[in-house]
Design an enzyme around this catalytic site. Sequence first.
Site, PDB file in Angstrom:
ATOM      1  N   ARG A   1       0.855  -1.178   0.000  1.00  0.00           N
ATOM      2  CA  ARG A   1       0.000   0.000   0.000  1.00  0.00           C
ATOM      3  C   ARG A   1       0.896   1.234   0.000  1.00  0.00           C
ATOM      4  O   ARG A   1       1.685   1.436   0.920  1.00  0.00           O
ATOM      5  CB  ARG A   1      -0.899  -0.024   1.235  1.00  0.00           C
ATOM      6  CG  ARG A   1      -1.698   1.235   1.398  1.00  0.00           C
ATOM      7  CD  ARG A   1      -2.731   1.163   2.528  1.00  0.00           C
ATOM      8  NE  ARG A   1      -3.322   2.477   2.651  1.00  0.00           N
ATOM      9  CZ  ARG A   1      -3.159   3.288   3.696  1.00  0.00           C
ATOM     10  NH1 ARG A   1      -2.503   2.906   4.776  1.00  0.00           N
ATOM     11  NH2 ARG A   1      -3.684   4.491   3.698  1.00  0.00           N
TER      12      ARG A   1
ATOM     13  N   HIS B   1      -2.637  11.056   1.119  1.00  0.00           N
ATOM     14  CA  HIS B   1      -2.128  10.728   2.457  1.00  0.00           C
ATOM     15  C   HIS B   1      -1.463  12.010   2.999  1.00  0.00           C
ATOM     16  O   HIS B   1      -0.278  12.053   3.269  1.00  0.00           O
ATOM     17  CB  HIS B   1      -1.158   9.553   2.385  1.00  0.00           C
ATOM     18  CG  HIS B   1      -0.921   8.852   3.690  1.00  0.00           C
ATOM     19  ND1 HIS B   1      -1.102   7.491   3.868  1.00  0.00           N
ATOM     20  CD2 HIS B   1      -0.501   9.302   4.890  1.00  0.00           C
ATOM     21  CE1 HIS B   1      -0.798   7.149   5.103  1.00  0.00           C
ATOM     22  NE2 HIS B   1      -0.423   8.244   5.753  1.00  0.00           N
TER      23      HIS B   1
ATOM     24  N   GLU C   1      -7.231   8.360   6.336  1.00  0.00           N
ATOM     25  CA  GLU C   1      -7.532   8.929   7.651  1.00  0.00           C
ATOM     26  C   GLU C   1      -8.022  10.374   7.589  1.00  0.00           C
ATOM     27  O   GLU C   1      -7.350  11.293   8.079  1.00  0.00           O
ATOM     28  CB  GLU C   1      -6.302   8.834   8.564  1.00  0.00           C
ATOM     29  CG  GLU C   1      -5.783   7.416   8.738  1.00  0.00           C
ATOM     30  CD  GLU C   1      -4.592   7.328   9.689  1.00  0.00           C
ATOM     31  OE1 GLU C   1      -4.096   8.372  10.136  1.00  0.00           O
ATOM     32  OE2 GLU C   1      -4.168   6.199   9.983  1.00  0.00           O
TER      33      GLU C   1
ATOM     34  N   ASN D   1      -7.482   1.532   9.873  1.00  0.00           N
ATOM     35  CA  ASN D   1      -6.184   1.675  10.549  1.00  0.00           C
ATOM     36  C   ASN D   1      -6.437   1.695  12.052  1.00  0.00           C
ATOM     37  O   ASN D   1      -7.235   2.507  12.531  1.00  0.00           O
ATOM     38  CB  ASN D   1      -5.500   2.988  10.158  1.00  0.00           C
ATOM     39  CG  ASN D   1      -5.152   3.051   8.680  1.00  0.00           C
ATOM     40  OD1 ASN D   1      -5.290   2.064   7.962  1.00  0.00           O
ATOM     41  ND2 ASN D   1      -4.692   4.198   8.231  1.00  0.00           N
TER      42      ASN D   1
ATOM     43  N   TYR E   1      -4.590   1.502  16.044  1.00  0.00           N
ATOM     44  CA  TYR E   1      -3.351   1.534  16.824  1.00  0.00           C
ATOM     45  C   TYR E   1      -3.542   1.312  18.330  1.00  0.00           C
ATOM     46  O   TYR E   1      -2.767   0.598  18.940  1.00  0.00           O
ATOM     47  CB  TYR E   1      -2.616   2.864  16.590  1.00  0.00           C
ATOM     48  CG  TYR E   1      -1.998   2.904  15.199  1.00  0.00           C
ATOM     49  CD1 TYR E   1      -0.764   2.335  14.958  1.00  0.00           C
ATOM     50  CD2 TYR E   1      -2.692   3.432  14.123  1.00  0.00           C
ATOM     51  CE1 TYR E   1      -0.204   2.314  13.682  1.00  0.00           C
ATOM     52  CE2 TYR E   1      -2.150   3.418  12.841  1.00  0.00           C
ATOM     53  CZ  TYR E   1      -0.904   2.852  12.630  1.00  0.00           C
ATOM     54  OH  TYR E   1      -0.371   2.817  11.370  1.00  0.00           O
TER      55      TYR E   1
ATOM     56  N   GLU F   1      -3.621  -0.424   8.034  1.00  0.00           N
ATOM     57  CA  GLU F   1      -2.449  -0.102   8.868  1.00  0.00           C
ATOM     58  C   GLU F   1      -2.639  -0.692  10.248  1.00  0.00           C
ATOM     59  O   GLU F   1      -3.712  -0.571  10.829  1.00  0.00           O
ATOM     60  CB  GLU F   1      -2.276   1.411   9.075  1.00  0.00           C
ATOM     61  CG  GLU F   1      -1.782   2.159   7.888  1.00  0.00           C
ATOM     62  CD  GLU F   1      -1.614   3.653   8.180  1.00  0.00           C
ATOM     63  OE1 GLU F   1      -1.364   4.038   9.348  1.00  0.00           O
ATOM     64  OE2 GLU F   1      -1.736   4.440   7.223  1.00  0.00           O
TER      65      GLU F   1
HETATM   66  O1  IFM Z   1       2.545   7.195  10.286  1.00  0.00           O
HETATM   67  C1  IFM Z   1       1.158   7.248  10.425  1.00  0.00           C
HETATM   68  C2  IFM Z   1       0.487   7.116   9.088  1.00  0.00           C
HETATM   69  O2  IFM Z   1       0.913   8.073   8.175  1.00  0.00           O
HETATM   70  C3  IFM Z   1      -1.006   7.273   9.245  1.00  0.00           C
HETATM   71  N1  IFM Z   1      -1.507   6.375  10.255  1.00  0.00           N
HETATM   72  C4  IFM Z   1      -0.839   6.352  11.523  1.00  0.00           C
HETATM   73  C5  IFM Z   1       0.653   6.150  11.326  1.00  0.00           C
HETATM   74  C6  IFM Z   1       1.369   6.119  12.691  1.00  0.00           C
HETATM   75  O3  IFM Z   1       1.143   7.290  13.381  1.00  0.00           O
END
Ligand code: IFM
Length: 471
Positions: free
Chosen positions: A105, A148, A193, A319, A321, A377
């Site tokens: 990606r 992005h 995002e 995505n 985290y 992600e």
């Molecule tokens: O590095 C970023 C990415 O560009 C977008 N999503 C979160 C990642 C980590 O912060």
Amino acid sequence: MANDASVVSDTLSPAVSKGSLADLFTPPADSTLWRKNFLLGAATASYQIEGAVNEDGRLPSIWDTFSATPGKVLAGDTGAVACDHYHRWEADVEMLVSLGLEGYRLSIAWPRVMDAAGVPNRKGLDFYKRLLNRLKEKGITTFATLYHWDLPQHLEDRGGWLNRETAYRFADYADLMSRELAGTVDAWATLNEPWCSAYLGYGNGHHAPGLADDRFATQAMHHLLLAHGLAVPVLRANDPASQKGIVANIGRGTPNSDSAADQRAAHLFEVQHNAWILDPLLKGSYPQDLFELWPGTEPLVLDGDMQTISAPLDFLGINYYFRTNVASDGAHGFRDVPLEGVERTQMGWEVYPDGLRDLLTGFKRTYHNLPPIYITENGMASDDQVTDGHVEDTQRISFLKRHLAAVDQAVKAGVDIRGYFLWSLMDNFEWAFGYERRFGVVHVDYSTQKRTIKRSAELVAKFLKERKARA
Ligand code: IFM
């Protein structure tokens, strides 16, 4: 230009072949991960890796401006050189292939491919053509994100995402890219995002362009989503064989107590982080709770906008985290209450794989038209060091295993998840945190541009090799 990457050889390093670390990663026998059609890849983004910001006619982006502004990025870092991928892309593709990764990606830098009058920049376009063609030759499934975060500065000078016109310029850009690159992209994502672009860029000013007003955030979000909605039919017309989607970052909010106020706070956290994007896309309306949180911030929406925004998607990129533990702020909102004694990453983010599973299964219950999902992600930053030619990123190995298990649980609970991309292929420019935070499964020495495969990447490669052998 040659790259100094040490690619994965047939012989794994001794620590991996001994088995202990490998066991930390290998998914259980009944895991979805063993299915050959479950795509495993890695992700990057243009401004974070390419460098070459002044080459071959690339125009300035908002991130060039923002990172050159003192105090905005840690240590004054900028993306001017980054991983020098613009020059090292061939070796980087070899590295990806050597790891056995099946998907890649990437994102396209809008300021590299088009000028302010909309005239295509051939040199910039050729870079992406060469890269995507090579990836196809190597059998890699390609996901290309159109935006992005590197908005051309000339558009920001005319109001950026606060200006409705930017959405129409984005559709022009999508038109050019899908005409030029048709056949080389398996899946197009319009935006990466939009929450971050809108809220961090226009709501709290932590990201470019650095504006801070809640009303700006909601209006910027509306124009971003409109841009997405305008681009989808253009992509469909120009490149019918590819998949079309969008990538959303999602956040888990959990209540600090059983009180009704804290439960409400956690709900509002998820409205602000998730429903703000997913409701307009999948229900064609904004969540009204958002405007309870931020009174008076309703964006200007014209007739037909919500229908444009909610155009059917072929896939939704997710995505994920971390989670945030929240309590009521005593008024209409929430405040973070960081938990003590929990595992955290170099970003300070809590490691909370269950959040991914719970959000995915929750979305399936909430959105009856939820499209197939790719985890576009997931990953973590750690302060990785090269010692004797190796990087022992043990926490990442365990992080990945646990998050992949959460994905597996969501699949088994009925969520249609088709693949997973590691963030990131290599260490890169982590926005306001510059180069200090290392998210890669490949280490980058920024003084020499040497790439060193981290232990996590070795184990992913080992697993993919085993999976291929069994197929
Ligand atoms: O590095 C970023 C990415 O560009 C977008 N999503 C979160 C990642 C980590 O912060």
